[in-house]
Design a protein around this motif. Structure first.
Motif, PDB file in Angstrom:
ATOM      1  N   ALA A 270       0.827  -1.210   0.000  1.00 18.17           N
ATOM      2  CA  ALA A 270       0.000   0.000   0.000  1.00 18.17           C
ATOM      3  C   ALA A 270       0.859   1.257   0.000  1.00 18.17           C
ATOM      4  CB  ALA A 270      -0.935  -0.013   1.210  1.00 18.17           C
ATOM      5  N   LYS A 271       1.915   1.258   0.807  1.00 16.67           N
ATOM      6  CA  LYS A 271       2.796   2.426   0.877  1.00 16.67           C
ATOM      7  C   LYS A 271       3.475   2.665  -0.484  1.00 16.67           C
ATOM      8  CE  LYS A 271       4.301   5.480   3.905  1.00 16.67           C
ATOM      9  NZ  LYS A 271       5.337   5.166   4.883  1.00 16.67           N
ATOM     10  N   HIS A 272       3.893   1.587  -1.130  1.00 17.03           N
ATOM     11  CA  HIS A 272       4.555   1.685  -2.435  1.00 17.03           C
ATOM     12  C   HIS A 272       3.625   2.320  -3.463  1.00 17.03           C
ATOM     13  CE1 HIS A 272       7.276   0.499  -5.710  1.00 17.03           C
ATOM     14  NE2 HIS A 272       6.192   0.104  -6.363  1.00 17.03           N
ATOM     15  N   ILE A 273       2.380   1.861  -3.527  1.00 11.23           N
ATOM     16  CA  ILE A 273       1.412   2.381  -4.496  1.00 11.23           C
ATOM     17  C   ILE A 273       1.034   3.823  -4.168  1.00 11.23           C
ATOM     18  CG2 ILE A 273      -0.929   2.144  -5.403  1.00 11.23           C
ATOM     19  CD1 ILE A 273       0.870   0.036  -6.483  1.00 11.23           C
ATOM     20  N   LEU A 274       0.727   4.089  -2.908  1.00 13.99           N
ATOM     21  CA  LEU A 274       0.286   5.424  -2.488  1.00 13.99           C
ATOM     22  C   LEU A 274       1.354   6.488  -2.730  1.00 13.99           C
ATOM     23  CD1 LEU A 274      -1.488   4.423   0.837  1.00 13.99           C
ATOM     24  CD2 LEU A 274      -2.625   5.397  -1.174  1.00 13.99           C
ATOM     25  N   LYS A 275       2.623   6.084  -2.703  1.00  9.61           N
ATOM     26  CA  LYS A 275       3.717   7.027  -2.935  1.00  9.61           C
ATOM     27  C   LYS A 275       4.122   7.106  -4.405  1.00  9.61           C
ATOM     28  CE  LYS A 275       7.209   7.020  -0.158  1.00  9.61           C
ATOM     29  NZ  LYS A 275       8.356   6.526   0.639  1.00  9.61           N
ATOM     30  N   GLY A 276       3.340   6.466  -5.292  1.00  3.39           N
ATOM     31  CA  GLY A 276       3.625   6.550  -6.718  1.00  3.39           C
ATOM     32  C   GLY A 276       4.724   5.641  -7.184  1.00  3.39           C
ATOM     33  N   GLY A 277       4.926   4.521  -6.487  1.00  2.00           N
ATOM     34  CA  GLY A 277       5.987   3.587  -6.853  1.00  2.00           C
ATOM     35  C   GLY A 277       5.735   2.887  -8.173  1.00  2.00           C
ATOM     36  N   ILE A 348      -3.533   5.944   7.113  1.00  6.45           N
ATOM     37  CA  ILE A 348      -4.115   5.741   5.787  1.00  6.45           C
ATOM     38  C   ILE A 348      -4.002   4.269   5.387  1.00  6.45           C
ATOM     39  CG2 ILE A 348      -3.951   6.331   3.329  1.00  6.45           C
ATOM     40  CD1 ILE A 348      -2.694   9.013   4.252  1.00  6.45           C
ATOM     41  N   VAL A 349      -2.806   3.709   5.557  1.00  2.00           N
ATOM     42  CA  VAL A 349      -2.569   2.297   5.220  1.00  2.00           C
ATOM     43  C   VAL A 349      -3.416   1.389   6.101  1.00  2.00           C
ATOM     44  CG1 VAL A 349      -0.845   0.453   5.222  1.00  2.00           C
ATOM     45  CG2 VAL A 349      -0.260   2.698   4.305  1.00  2.00           C
ATOM     46  N   GLN A 369     -16.239   3.189   0.764  1.00  2.00           N
ATOM     47  CA  GLN A 369     -15.258   3.513   1.794  1.00  2.00           C
ATOM     48  C   GLN A 369     -13.944   4.026   1.189  1.00  2.00           C
ATOM     49  OE1 GLN A 369     -16.056   3.554   5.060  1.00  2.00           O
ATOM     50  NE2 GLN A 369     -18.085   3.054   4.273  1.00  2.00           N
ATOM     51  N   ILE A 370     -13.500   3.386   0.115  1.00  3.58           N
ATOM     52  CA  ILE A 370     -12.255   3.824  -0.532  1.00  3.58           C
ATOM     53  C   ILE A 370     -12.432   5.206  -1.149  1.00  3.58           C
ATOM     54  CG2 ILE A 370     -10.690   3.367  -2.468  1.00  3.58           C
ATOM     55  CD1 ILE A 370     -10.843   0.476  -1.886  1.00  3.58           C
ATOM     56  N   THR A 371     -13.610   5.458  -1.711  1.00  4.96           N
ATOM     57  CA  THR A 371     -13.889   6.781  -2.265  1.00  4.96           C
ATOM     58  C   THR A 371     -13.795   7.852  -1.183  1.00  4.96           C
ATOM     59  OG1 THR A 371     -15.347   5.843  -3.969  1.00  4.96           O
ATOM     60  CG2 THR A 371     -15.577   8.199  -3.508  1.00  4.96           C
ATOM     61  N   ASN A 372     -14.323   7.552   0.001  1.00  2.00           N
ATOM     62  CA  ASN A 372     -14.241   8.494   1.128  1.00  2.00           C
ATOM     63  C   ASN A 372     -12.796   8.736   1.548  1.00  2.00           C
ATOM     64  OD1 ASN A 372     -17.021   8.756   1.230  1.00  2.00           O
ATOM     65  ND2 ASN A 372     -17.292   7.186   2.794  1.00  2.00           N
ATOM     66  N   ILE A 373     -12.011   7.660   1.605  1.00  5.19           N
ATOM     67  CA  ILE A 373     -10.594   7.794   1.977  1.00  5.19           C
ATOM     68  C   ILE A 373      -9.856   8.649   0.960  1.00  5.19           C
ATOM     69  CG2 ILE A 373      -8.409   6.537   2.232  1.00  5.19           C
ATOM     70  CD1 ILE A 373      -9.993   4.223   3.419  1.00  5.19           C
ATOM     71  N   LEU A 377      -7.984  12.115   1.649  1.00  6.84           N
ATOM     72  CA  LEU A 377      -6.553  12.166   1.368  1.00  6.84           C
ATOM     73  C   LEU A 377      -6.220  13.330   0.435  1.00  6.84           C
ATOM     74  CD1 LEU A 377      -3.796  10.943   1.756  1.00  6.84           C
ATOM     75  CD2 LEU A 377      -4.373   9.156   0.118  1.00  6.84           C
ATOM     76  N   LEU A 378      -7.046  13.556  -0.567  1.00  2.00           N
ATOM     77  CA  LEU A 378      -6.831  14.680  -1.484  1.00  2.00           C
ATOM     78  C   LEU A 378      -6.966  16.019  -0.758  1.00  2.00           C
ATOM     79  CD1 LEU A 378      -8.688  13.380  -4.663  1.00  2.00           C
ATOM     80  CD2 LEU A 378      -6.268  13.975  -4.531  1.00  2.00           C
ATOM     81  N   PHE A 379      -7.938  16.101   0.149  1.00  2.67           N
ATOM     82  CA  PHE A 379      -8.123  17.329   0.931  1.00  2.67           C
ATOM     83  C   PHE A 379      -6.898  17.588   1.806  1.00  2.67           C
ATOM     84  CE2 PHE A 379     -10.449  20.667   2.954  1.00  2.67           C
ATOM     85  CZ  PHE A 379     -10.063  20.643   4.287  1.00  2.67           C
ATOM     86  N   ALA A 380      -6.412  16.528   2.472  1.00  2.00           N
ATOM     87  CA  ALA A 380      -5.228  16.662   3.331  1.00  2.00           C
ATOM     88  C   ALA A 380      -3.990  17.004   2.502  1.00  2.00           C
ATOM     89  CB  ALA A 380      -5.003  15.368   4.112  1.00  2.00           C
ATOM     90  N   ALA A 381      -3.891  16.450   1.291  1.00  2.00           N
ATOM     91  CA  ALA A 381      -2.747  16.728   0.412  1.00  2.00           C
ATOM     92  C   ALA A 381      -2.713  18.202   0.003  1.00  2.00           C
ATOM     93  CB  ALA A 381      -2.799  15.836  -0.818  1.00  2.00           C
ATOM     94  N   LYS A 382      -3.893  18.796  -0.209  1.00  3.83           N
ATOM     95  CA  LYS A 382      -3.949  20.220  -0.544  1.00  3.83           C
ATOM     96  C   LYS A 382      -3.469  21.071   0.634  1.00  3.83           C
ATOM     97  CE  LYS A 382      -7.706  19.722  -3.896  1.00  3.83           C
ATOM     98  NZ  LYS A 382      -9.128  19.990  -4.214  1.00  3.83           N
ATOM     99  N   LYS A 383      -3.817  20.631   1.846  1.00  2.00           N
ATOM    100  CA  LYS A 383      -3.326  21.326   3.042  1.00  2.00           C
ATOM    101  C   LYS A 383      -1.817  21.193   3.159  1.00  2.00           C
ATOM    102  CE  LYS A 383      -7.170  22.933   4.740  1.00  2.00           C
ATOM    103  NZ  LYS A 383      -7.390  24.405   4.828  1.00  2.00           N
TER     104      LYS A 383
END
Length: 419
Positions: A270-277, A348-349, A369-373, A377-383
């Motif tokens: 999950a960490k690999h994918i979420l970080k754009g690996g 997140i993971v 549930q994934i859509t909500n996450i 996550l996108l909102f937090a990334a903008k912050k």
């Protein structure tokens, strides 16, 4: 394969208008024999143009081959030709699709024939944004060519919507790259101030779309069209008949299968994918590739859904950290090749793990549930983007107050690059 049989098939191609070389076929996709490879039985008429826009494969690339599991049919994509006859027919169709046979609105589908060389063509012309092009856009077409008009006319209502989806996908990718490049340095302003008519050499489709795997992605999409046009309808169902709900459930099911196969290594995955690996999908089944591609899009930023995967036709060793996904029979194999293991806690993971590895939950529930996450996550990334110049200790304290942990910061930082 005999020339007469080849030309009686429906062949799908993508063409463009090069400012240096004129109308050109970038590559075409066709049915092939099971034992055939893109490099087999090629004539001396292979593409030898060094222009990256006309020949994005390069002169040494053999092309791509896929096998449809149900029918056993093979599809081949290449910028090379089996004969001069095939080359001339495709080039003539290309020339007309980008010159005389164009819809009044410039963009859109049209049908035309040429009885002199026995070709019948559905052509869908379109433009892609490109900051280096004259007029800041380049002219392309997707064409379906066969020697029998009946095939194309019967398939119009199936092929044209599929072509449109492919084109809109390309246009969205190109528009994102154009916007990003203009924000960094306005080419429009440069040309206006210095009276420059054209800037830069013609760029490849990979550069315009910002997706290094775009040729393989198009191969998969074109293979579908070739199978739709050449195979019985019960073998390949048109995408237009599939419901959105069914497609979502199929993608979620694929994602759950991948996560189950990863098992105890889920956090690293999950960490690999979420970080754009880097992720490589290896399979002869193009529909397996499509389902994996759609599934993993749930775990990447919106703007990178078209380019986060570096797909390969055959599993290859790589020196960089890479998730390798392949299938043998009905079993999915996932290999974490040198992927970094993190001991930092990530909420997140953990949330994803609880949802994707839970028992007795429906695909629709998982999707919601994934859509909500993703939205959170996108909102937090903008912050995170707004706080990029703030002391990192204070940034951590800020996000911890919203339930995030130390292992989430690098994920949020990666996602913030695309907000």
């Amino acid at each position: 394969m005999e020339v007469s049989h080849y030309t009686s098939q429906c062949v799908i191609a993508i063409c463009h208008f090069c400012e240096h070389h004129g109308p050109n076929v970038i590559f075409h996709t066709r049915l092939g024999a099971e034992s055939e490879s893109p490099a087999n039985k090629l004539s001396s008429s292979s593409t030898s143009i060094s222009c990256g826009a006309c020949n994005p494969f390069g002169n040494e690339h053999p092309g791509f081959t896929s096998k449809e599991p149900t029918s056993g049919k093979c599809t081949i994509s290449s910028n090379r030709y089996t004969s001069e006859i095939v080359k001339n027919k495709l080039q003539q169709a290309c020339f007309r699709s980008l010159s005389s046979e164009v819809s009044p609105s410039k963009e859109g589908p049209i049908f035309f024939s040429d009885s002199g060389i026995e070709i019948h063509v559905i052509s869908h012309t379109f433009f892609l944004k490109d900051s280096s092009a004259r007029g800041f856009q380049r002219w392309f077409s997707v064409i379906a060519l066969t020697s029998e008009s009946t095939v194309l006319l019967k398939m119009w209502n199936t092929l044209v919507p599929e072509m449109k989806d492919i084109i809109e996908d390309l246009q969205q990718m190109a528009a994102e790259i154009y916007k990003r490049e203009e924000e960094q340095c306005s080419h429009r302003m440069l040309r206006s101030n210095f009276h420059i008519a054209n800037v830069g050499a013609a760029r490849s489709l990979q550069d315009i779309s910002g997706n290094p795997a775009i040729l393989l992605k198009l191969h998969i999409q074109f293979s579908r069209l070739v199978l739709l046009a050449n195979c019985s309808q019960h073998l390949v169902k048109p995408k237009v008949t599939e419901s959105v709900t069914s497609a979502r459930e199929s993608s979620i099911a694929a994602l759950v299968r991948i996560c189950q196969e990863i098992g105890p290594h889920f956090k690293t995955f999950a960490k690999h994918i979420l970080k754009g690996g880097c992720t490589s999908i290896s399979s002869d089944e193009l529909f397996f590739k499509e389902s994996c591609f759609s599934a993993l899009q749930y775990l990447v930023p919106v703007q990178t859904t078209k380019s986060f995967i570096i797909s390969q036709h055959t599993l290859q060793t790589t020196s960089q950290p890479c998730l390798l996904i392949s299938n043998r029979g009905r079993k999915i194999t996932c290999i974490l090749n040198s992927c970094e293991e993190s001991d930092k806690a990530s909420c997140i993971v953990t949330r994803l793990e609880n949802i994707l590895l839970a028992e007795d939950v429906t695909p629709s529930f998982i999707h919601k549930q994934i859509t909500n996450i993703r939205e959170q996550l996108l909102f937090a990334a903008k912050k995170m983007q707004e706080l990029k110049n703030v002391d990192q200790h204070k940034v951590l304290q800020f996000f911890q107050s919203f339930g995030y942990d130390t292992g989430d910061l690098d994920i949020l930082h990666h996602w913030s690059l695309y907000c």
